[in-house]
Design a protein around this motif. Structure first.
Motif, PDB file in Angstrom:
ATOM      1  N   SER A 220      54.580  26.695 -22.037  1.00 22.92           N
ATOM      2  CA  SER A 220      55.846  27.389 -21.790  1.00 22.92           C
ATOM      3  C   SER A 220      56.548  26.891 -20.529  1.00 22.92           C
ATOM      4  O   SER A 220      57.757  27.079 -20.379  1.00 22.92           O
ATOM      5  N   HIS A 221      55.780  26.286 -19.627  1.00 24.91           N
ATOM      6  CA  HIS A 221      56.346  25.820 -18.361  1.00 24.91           C
ATOM      7  C   HIS A 221      56.031  24.342 -18.181  1.00 24.91           C
ATOM      8  O   HIS A 221      55.410  23.923 -17.212  1.00 24.91           O
ATOM      9  N   ALA A 222      56.500  23.571 -19.155  1.00 19.90           N
ATOM     10  CA  ALA A 222      56.200  22.135 -19.198  1.00 19.90           C
ATOM     11  C   ALA A 222      56.787  21.372 -18.021  1.00 19.90           C
ATOM     12  O   ALA A 222      56.381  20.236 -17.750  1.00 19.90           O
ATOM     13  N   ALA A 223      57.728  21.972 -17.298  1.00 22.55           N
ATOM     14  CA  ALA A 223      58.326  21.293 -16.145  1.00 22.55           C
ATOM     15  C   ALA A 223      57.300  21.049 -15.049  1.00 22.55           C
ATOM     16  O   ALA A 223      57.528  20.227 -14.153  1.00 22.55           O
ATOM     17  N   LEU A 224      56.183  21.734 -15.093  1.00 20.78           N
ATOM     18  CA  LEU A 224      55.134  21.551 -14.090  1.00 20.78           C
ATOM     19  C   LEU A 224      54.349  20.257 -14.303  1.00 20.78           C
ATOM     20  O   LEU A 224      53.700  19.768 -13.381  1.00 20.78           O
ATOM     21  N   GLU A 225      54.400  19.732 -15.496  1.00 23.81           N
ATOM     22  CA  GLU A 225      53.596  18.563 -15.853  1.00 23.81           C
ATOM     23  C   GLU A 225      53.830  17.411 -14.886  1.00 23.81           C
ATOM     24  O   GLU A 225      54.958  16.949 -14.685  1.00 23.81           O
TER      25      GLU A 225
ATOM     26  N   GLY B 170      48.974  21.765 -15.617  1.00 22.20           N
ATOM     27  CA  GLY B 170      49.701  20.500 -15.740  1.00 22.20           C
ATOM     28  C   GLY B 170      50.026  19.838 -14.427  1.00 22.20           C
ATOM     29  O   GLY B 170      50.486  18.691 -14.405  1.00 22.20           O
ATOM     30  N   LEU B 171      49.832  20.537 -13.304  1.00 22.70           N
ATOM     31  CA  LEU B 171      50.070  19.933 -11.991  1.00 22.70           C
ATOM     32  C   LEU B 171      48.987  18.907 -11.671  1.00 22.70           C
ATOM     33  O   LEU B 171      47.904  18.944 -12.261  1.00 22.70           O
ATOM     34  N   GLU B 172      49.285  18.004 -10.747  1.00 28.98           N
ATOM     35  CA  GLU B 172      48.316  16.977 -10.349  1.00 28.98           C
ATOM     36  C   GLU B 172      48.042  17.082  -8.859  1.00 28.98           C
ATOM     37  O   GLU B 172      48.978  17.107  -8.047  1.00 28.98           O
TER      38      GLU B 172
ATOM     39  N   PRO C 113      52.380  34.649 -15.177  1.00 29.75           N
ATOM     40  CA  PRO C 113      53.221  34.963 -14.008  1.00 29.75           C
ATOM     41  C   PRO C 113      53.218  33.869 -12.943  1.00 29.75           C
ATOM     42  O   PRO C 113      54.267  33.554 -12.374  1.00 29.75           O
ATOM     43  N   ILE C 114      52.050  33.290 -12.679  1.00 27.41           N
ATOM     44  CA  ILE C 114      51.983  32.249 -11.653  1.00 27.41           C
ATOM     45  C   ILE C 114      52.699  30.986 -12.120  1.00 27.41           C
ATOM     46  O   ILE C 114      53.433  30.351 -11.358  1.00 27.41           O
ATOM     47  N   ALA C 115      52.508  30.615 -13.381  1.00 32.82           N
ATOM     48  CA  ALA C 115      53.190  29.428 -13.909  1.00 32.82           C
ATOM     49  C   ALA C 115      54.701  29.601 -13.850  1.00 32.82           C
ATOM     50  O   ALA C 115      55.441  28.659 -13.521  1.00 32.82           O
ATOM     51  N   ALA C 116      55.177  30.802 -14.133  1.00 37.83           N
ATOM     52  CA  ALA C 116      56.618  31.061 -14.086  1.00 37.83           C
ATOM     53  C   ALA C 116      57.159  30.919 -12.660  1.00 37.83           C
ATOM     54  O   ALA C 116      58.239  30.357 -12.437  1.00 37.83           O
ATOM     55  N   LYS C 117      56.429  31.425 -11.689  1.00 33.36           N
ATOM     56  CA  LYS C 117      56.849  31.309 -10.290  1.00 33.36           C
ATOM     57  C   LYS C 117      56.844  29.849  -9.842  1.00 33.36           C
ATOM     58  O   LYS C 117      57.729  29.410  -9.103  1.00 33.36           O
TER      59      LYS C 117
END
Length: 335
Positions: free
Chosen positions: A199-204, A237-239, A324-328
């Motif tokens: 849902s929060h693919a921008a974090l990839e 998805g973060l590195e 919630p954390i992924a959204a933030k």
């Protein structure tokens, strides 16, 4: 929150249904032995290897959980401990209380300890446990011996290395013969992480560092890729910033003075302040306010509750925390 993402209340309801439906699986077992089982014994009988040997268990009705994550693992496996470690933020975290209520149990006796020298061995013995869970703490042989004098004790899988939340739940649910319940909780937790990441693919691919602003002059960084906190953000998805590997190798210090704060140069900085006043003091420092992540709003400060969950990641907490954390985090990366 995207249309496909479950709300926190929905996640709680789903988890509670899982707990209630699985509570009927609890089996009244009898007899137990500690470490020292033979190689010929069946793994399905509840023999679980750990850092100091193995545990063979056939009854687990009075469980003492030595850490917050041990308590979560027991609850995720359908067992309410008779006693458990008190959480630093709230004595009993919300997801743990939900699980206790869902299983129809009473709030366990609570205790706290800061070092191995302060473990309340006499209190633990007074609760007459038939199993002690110590998979969430790195213990010495001496402490292990003292605990096994009281009851069979399950420690981490490897000496000196923490279990992942998944391994912890698998091992705890196995040793108390509640594998089906544990597997259900693991599936729910993994689903929550996967859905949050999708849902929060921008974090990839975004780089990150986790920092603890523990005093006005000192900031600690979590560089260990295998730590529960770092693994959580990686699964979203973060590195992890490559500088963390240099810290692990000893090339860069993982405790930063104010003069070295510019090391915090990742796409996202996860920064926790144990004291609200500390954030105010840092905001007055140009060396902090000039950090790119701070200037651009790419600095995510977990709440006390979120931080507690991040430091003791568990199958029980993940359905509450992942979305919630992924959204933030995604909101911070879009500023």
């Amino acid at each position: 929150m995207t249309p496909n993402s479950p709300s926190p209340s929905t996640a709680t309801a789903v988890r509670r249904r899982l707990l209630v439906s699985s509570a009927g699986l609890l089996i009244a077992l009898s007899g137990c032995t500690g470490s020292g089982t033979t190689d010929g014994e069946s793994a399905s009988a509840g023999r679980v290897e750990d850092a100091f040997g193995a545990v063979q268990i056939t009854k687990a009705e009075r469980v003492v959980a030595l850490s917050v994550s041990d308590a979560d693992a027991a609850l995720a496996s359908g067992v309410v401990p008779v006693a458990m470690a008190e959480a630093p933020v709230e004595p009993v975290m919300p997801w743990a209380q939900d699980a206790i209520d869902g299983l129809g149990g009473e709030t366990p006796e609570l205790f706290e300890w800061t070092t191995e020298d302060t473990i309340p061995f006499e209190d633990i013995a007074s609760w007459e446990p038939d199993m002690i869970l110590a998979t969430g703490s790195i213990l010495s042989q001496d402490t292990y011996d003292q605990l096994t004098d009281i009851a069979p004790t399950l420690t981490t899988a490897e000496e000196g290395a923490a279990d992942s939340w998944k391994s912890q739940t698998e091992r705890v649910s196995k040793v108390i013969d509640q594998q089906e319940h544990g597997e259900t909780s693991i599936e729910a937790a993994q689903s929550a992480i996967d859905q949050a990441a999708e849902s929060h693919a921008a974090l990839e691919g975004k780089s990150f560092l986790v920092a603890l602003f523990r005093s006005p002059e000192e900031v600690g960084v979590l560089p260990d890729r295998d730590s529960a906190t770092v693994r959580f953000f990686s699964e979203l998805g973060l590195e992890l910033d490559p500088v963390a590997d240099e810290m692990t190798a000893g090339k860069v210090p993982d405790t930063l003075s104010l003069e070295k704060l510019d090391v915090l140069d990742s796409d996202v900085i996860v920064g926790y302040f144990p004291d609200a006043g500390l954030r105010e003091k840092y905001e007055e420092l140009s060396v902090f306010s000039a950090l790119p992540a701070v200037e651009d709003g790419r600095f995510y400060q977990p709440t006390d509750e979120e931080w507690r969950g991040l430091r003791s990641v568990s199958a029980l907490a993940l359905p509450e925390l992942a979305e919630p954390i992924a959204a933030k985090l995604e909101k911070s990366t879009k500023r």
